[in-house]
Motif scaffolding. Structure first.
Motif, PDB file in Angstrom:
ATOM      1  N   THR A  11       7.066 -20.372  20.130  1.00 31.03           N
ATOM      2  CA  THR A  11       7.695 -20.509  21.287  1.00 31.03           C
ATOM      3  C   THR A  11       8.219 -22.190  21.450  1.00 31.03           C
ATOM      4  O   THR A  11       8.636 -22.576  22.374  1.00 31.03           O
ATOM      5  N   GLY A  12       7.795 -22.741  20.231  1.00 30.25           N
ATOM      6  CA  GLY A  12       8.011 -24.230  20.225  1.00 30.25           C
ATOM      7  C   GLY A  12       9.453 -24.440  19.735  1.00 30.25           C
ATOM      8  O   GLY A  12      10.217 -23.668  19.549  1.00 30.25           O
ATOM      9  N   SER A  13       9.882 -26.051  19.607  1.00 35.12           N
ATOM     10  CA  SER A  13      11.069 -26.205  19.523  1.00 35.12           C
ATOM     11  C   SER A  13      11.401 -25.881  18.053  1.00 35.12           C
ATOM     12  O   SER A  13      12.872 -25.648  17.959  1.00 35.12           O
ATOM     13  N   SER A  33       1.571 -16.612  20.679  1.00 34.30           N
ATOM     14  CA  SER A  33       1.663 -17.717  22.043  1.00 34.30           C
ATOM     15  C   SER A  33       0.482 -17.521  23.008  1.00 34.30           C
ATOM     16  O   SER A  33       0.061 -16.499  22.893  1.00 34.30           O
ATOM     17  N   ARG A  34       0.246 -18.510  23.398  1.00 39.87           N
ATOM     18  CA  ARG A  34      -0.963 -18.470  24.662  1.00 39.87           C
ATOM     19  C   ARG A  34      -0.551 -17.613  25.642  1.00 39.87           C
ATOM     20  O   ARG A  34      -1.290 -16.927  26.545  1.00 39.87           O
ATOM     21  N   ASP A  42      -4.790 -17.610  21.199  1.00 37.94           N
ATOM     22  CA  ASP A  42      -5.015 -18.961  21.179  1.00 37.94           C
ATOM     23  C   ASP A  42      -5.574 -19.495  20.018  1.00 37.94           C
ATOM     24  O   ASP A  42      -6.768 -19.133  19.452  1.00 37.94           O
ATOM     25  N   LEU A  43      -5.045 -20.612  19.285  1.00 34.11           N
ATOM     26  CA  LEU A  43      -5.293 -20.760  18.074  1.00 34.11           C
ATOM     27  C   LEU A  43      -6.718 -21.609  17.883  1.00 34.11           C
ATOM     28  O   LEU A  43      -7.429 -21.695  16.909  1.00 34.11           O
ATOM     29  N   HIS A  66       0.519 -32.561  20.448  1.00 33.75           N
ATOM     30  CA  HIS A  66       1.057 -34.045  20.538  1.00 33.75           C
ATOM     31  C   HIS A  66       0.103 -34.494  21.379  1.00 33.75           C
ATOM     32  O   HIS A  66      -0.127 -34.271  22.553  1.00 33.75           O
ATOM     33  N   LYS A 118      -3.079 -32.454   9.504  1.00 33.01           N
ATOM     34  CA  LYS A 118      -2.157 -31.567   8.862  1.00 33.01           C
ATOM     35  C   LYS A 118      -2.338 -31.540   7.294  1.00 33.01           C
ATOM     36  O   LYS A 118      -2.192 -30.431   6.811  1.00 33.01           O
ATOM     37  N   PHE A 140      12.985 -34.883  13.777  1.00 35.23           N
ATOM     38  CA  PHE A 140      13.763 -33.770  14.400  1.00 35.23           C
ATOM     39  C   PHE A 140      15.286 -34.364  15.081  1.00 35.23           C
ATOM     40  O   PHE A 140      15.178 -35.024  15.926  1.00 35.23           O
TER      41      PHE A 140
HETATM   42  N1  NAP Z   1       9.077 -34.822  16.204  1.00 36.45           N
HETATM   43  C1  NAP Z   1       9.571 -34.842  14.796  1.00 36.45           C
HETATM   44  O1  NAP Z   1      10.357 -35.732  14.535  1.00 36.45           O
HETATM   45  C2  NAP Z   1       8.580 -34.192  14.003  1.00 36.45           C
HETATM   46  C3  NAP Z   1       8.713 -34.328  12.723  1.00 36.45           C
HETATM   47  C4  NAP Z   1       7.910 -33.740  11.713  1.00 36.45           C
HETATM   48  C5  NAP Z   1       6.772 -32.813  12.243  1.00 36.45           C
HETATM   49  N2  NAP Z   1       6.616 -32.798  13.680  1.00 36.45           N
HETATM   50  C6  NAP Z   1       5.579 -31.869  14.130  1.00 36.45           C
HETATM   51  O2  NAP Z   1       6.069 -30.553  14.507  1.00 36.45           O
HETATM   52  C7  NAP Z   1       4.939 -30.166  15.275  1.00 36.45           C
HETATM   53  C8  NAP Z   1       5.579 -28.987  16.270  1.00 36.45           C
HETATM   54  O3  NAP Z   1       6.641 -29.801  16.879  1.00 36.45           O
HETATM   55  P1  NAP Z   1       7.362 -28.893  18.211  1.00 36.45           P
HETATM   56  O4  NAP Z   1       8.437 -29.981  18.805  1.00 36.45           O
HETATM   57  O5  NAP Z   1       8.152 -27.652  17.666  1.00 36.45           O
HETATM   58  O6  NAP Z   1       6.228 -28.484  19.205  1.00 36.45           O
HETATM   59  P2  NAP Z   1       6.228 -27.714  20.597  1.00 36.45           P
HETATM   60  O7  NAP Z   1       7.726 -27.383  20.913  1.00 36.45           O
HETATM   61  O8  NAP Z   1       5.532 -28.520  21.426  1.00 36.45           O
HETATM   62  O9  NAP Z   1       5.836 -26.242  20.008  1.00 36.45           O
HETATM   63  C9  NAP Z   1       4.263 -26.371  19.826  1.00 36.45           C
HETATM   64  C10 NAP Z   1       4.063 -24.673  19.502  1.00 36.45           C
HETATM   65  O10 NAP Z   1       2.499 -24.573  19.158  1.00 36.45           O
HETATM   66  C11 NAP Z   1       2.013 -23.716  19.879  1.00 36.45           C
HETATM   67  N3  NAP Z   1       0.616 -23.775  20.032  1.00 36.45           N
HETATM   68  C12 NAP Z   1       0.102 -25.322  20.758  1.00 36.45           C
HETATM   69  N4  NAP Z   1      -1.049 -24.929  21.052  1.00 36.45           N
HETATM   70  C13 NAP Z   1      -1.370 -23.651  20.699  1.00 36.45           C
HETATM   71  C14 NAP Z   1      -2.511 -22.824  20.996  1.00 36.45           C
HETATM   72  N5  NAP Z   1      -3.949 -23.493  21.231  1.00 36.45           N
HETATM   73  N6  NAP Z   1      -2.501 -21.644  20.524  1.00 36.45           N
HETATM   74  C15 NAP Z   1      -1.281 -21.110  20.277  1.00 36.45           C
HETATM   75  N7  NAP Z   1      -0.146 -21.669  20.099  1.00 36.45           N
HETATM   76  C16 NAP Z   1      -0.200 -23.120  20.383  1.00 36.45           C
HETATM   77  C17 NAP Z   1       2.931 -23.527  21.252  1.00 36.45           C
HETATM   78  O11 NAP Z   1       2.688 -22.239  21.709  1.00 36.45           O
HETATM   79  P3  NAP Z   1       2.368 -21.775  23.236  1.00 36.45           P
HETATM   80  O12 NAP Z   1       2.427 -23.054  24.084  1.00 36.45           O
HETATM   81  O13 NAP Z   1       3.620 -20.928  23.607  1.00 36.45           O
HETATM   82  O14 NAP Z   1       1.075 -21.151  23.339  1.00 36.45           O
HETATM   83  C18 NAP Z   1       4.427 -23.799  20.885  1.00 36.45           C
HETATM   84  O15 NAP Z   1       4.930 -22.700  20.275  1.00 36.45           O
HETATM   85  C19 NAP Z   1       4.339 -31.157  15.832  1.00 36.45           C
HETATM   86  O16 NAP Z   1       2.944 -30.937  15.270  1.00 36.45           O
HETATM   87  C20 NAP Z   1       4.669 -32.552  15.229  1.00 36.45           C
HETATM   88  O17 NAP Z   1       3.495 -33.207  14.822  1.00 36.45           O
HETATM   89  C21 NAP Z   1       7.536 -33.422  14.364  1.00 36.45           C
END
Ligand code: NAP
Length: 247
Positions: A11-13, A33-34, A42-43, A66, A118, A140
């Motif tokens: 469900t994330g970005s 997903s939660r 829930d992870l 985050h 990580k 990103f």
């Molecule tokens: N921004 C950058 O330029 C960049 C670059 C490299 C790496 N990153 C890394 O990319 C990662 C992901 O980024 P994103 O923007 O895609 O994040 P995001 O949109 O916030 O998505 C996070 C995902 O993680 C899931 N999640 C979080 N906690 C959870 C839990 N307890 N149980 C189950 N699922 C859980 C969420 O699912 P639900 O909420 O639906 O449960 C959601 O699908 C980050 O860790 C970041 O450090 C970012």
């Protein structure tokens, strides 16, 4: 080849792009997903992950938090550990997304130790015995309009902690993660992923094939900035438990 994919973070970005691209490629996708996914879990609670892994051929991890260190420990790292434990000894193809600069432990990493956790998640995947690919994307969606060419790097030497380390579009990350699942040349490889000025490649196999394969717990060319001898006992115990699952 069609794979039943569990998408952790779907469900994330990034995950939303993975779901679309994998579905277009003919793979049935199950989003964890939660709330609001195909399977609820829930992870941070391993007991909720058993149903999620039932019958899957592959897992793509694009989850993340985050914030504070507890989140990176319990979600970014704990989520990888929990899913690997739920899978047990069944062979499953894995694609894990972490981040460029993950081996860098100074500066911007010191406030929440995000990179340390990580990287520990990466190590669990390498120890698991499952065929895997680990993708460390740059920043990103900072691409210029003509930055379509994918570039795979190794050694994780870009540590500015800003888009100066390299940029990559979310959809490009998803394309690489999904392509890796069906590429033999991508197995056992870890790399940083950025985009440069140039046309998109249609076949990623030559890029995967040019990478140096991993041989141990770290990426092939990674600096030993996080020695096992300095790791917490609980992390070492996790590694042993995941290794033992592989049999
Ligand atoms: N921004 C950058 O330029 C960049 C670059 C490299 C790496 N990153 C890394 O990319 C990662 C992901 O980024 P994103 O923007 O895609 O994040 P995001 O949109 O916030 O998505 C996070 C995902 O993680 C899931 N999640 C979080 N906690 C959870 C839990 N307890 N149980 C189950 N699922 C859980 C969420 O699912 P639900 O909420 O639906 O449960 C959601 O699908 C980050 O860790 C970041 O450090 C970012």
């Amino acid at each position: 080849m069609s794979l039943n994919i569990l998408l952790v973070g779907g469900t994330g970005s990034i995950g939303r792009h993975v779901a679309r691209i994998a579905t277009e490629a003919g793979h049935p996708v199950r989003v964890l997903s939660r709330r609001g996914g195909d399977v609820t879990g829930d992870l941070t609670d391993p007991s909720t992950l058993t149903d999620a892994v039932d019958g899957v051929d592959a897992v793509v991890f694009t989850h993340g938090t985050h914030g504070d260190e507890a989140g990176f420990r319990d979600v970014d790292y704990g989520g990888v550990r929990g899913v690997l434990e739920a899978i047990g000894d069944r062979p499953v193809r894995i694609a894990l997304m972490t981040a460029i600069g993950v081996t860098y432990r100074g500066g911007y990493n010191t406030s929440n130790r995000a990179h340390d956790w990580k990287r520990r998640g990466e190590r669990l995947v390498r120890a698991s015995g499952h065929p895997y690919t680990i993708v460390r994307p740059g920043w990103f969606d900072y691409n210029d309009d003509d930055q379509h060419e994918l570039v795979f790097l190794q050694g994780d030497t870009r540590t500015a902690g800003s888009p100066a380390d390299g940029v990559i579009a979310r959809a490009q990350i998803a394309q690489v993660l999904v392509s890796a699942l069906t590429s033999d040349a991508a197995v056992g490889k870890t790399f940083e992923l950025v985009a440069e000025h140039g046309p998109a490649q249609s076949d990623l196999d030559p890029l995967f094939a040019a990478l140096v394969p991993d041989t141990g717990l770290d990426g092939a060319l990674d600096a030993d900035t996080q020695p096992l001898s300095e790791e917490p006992a609980s992390v070492l115990a996790d590694l042993e438990r995941i290794r033992a699952l592989a049999g």
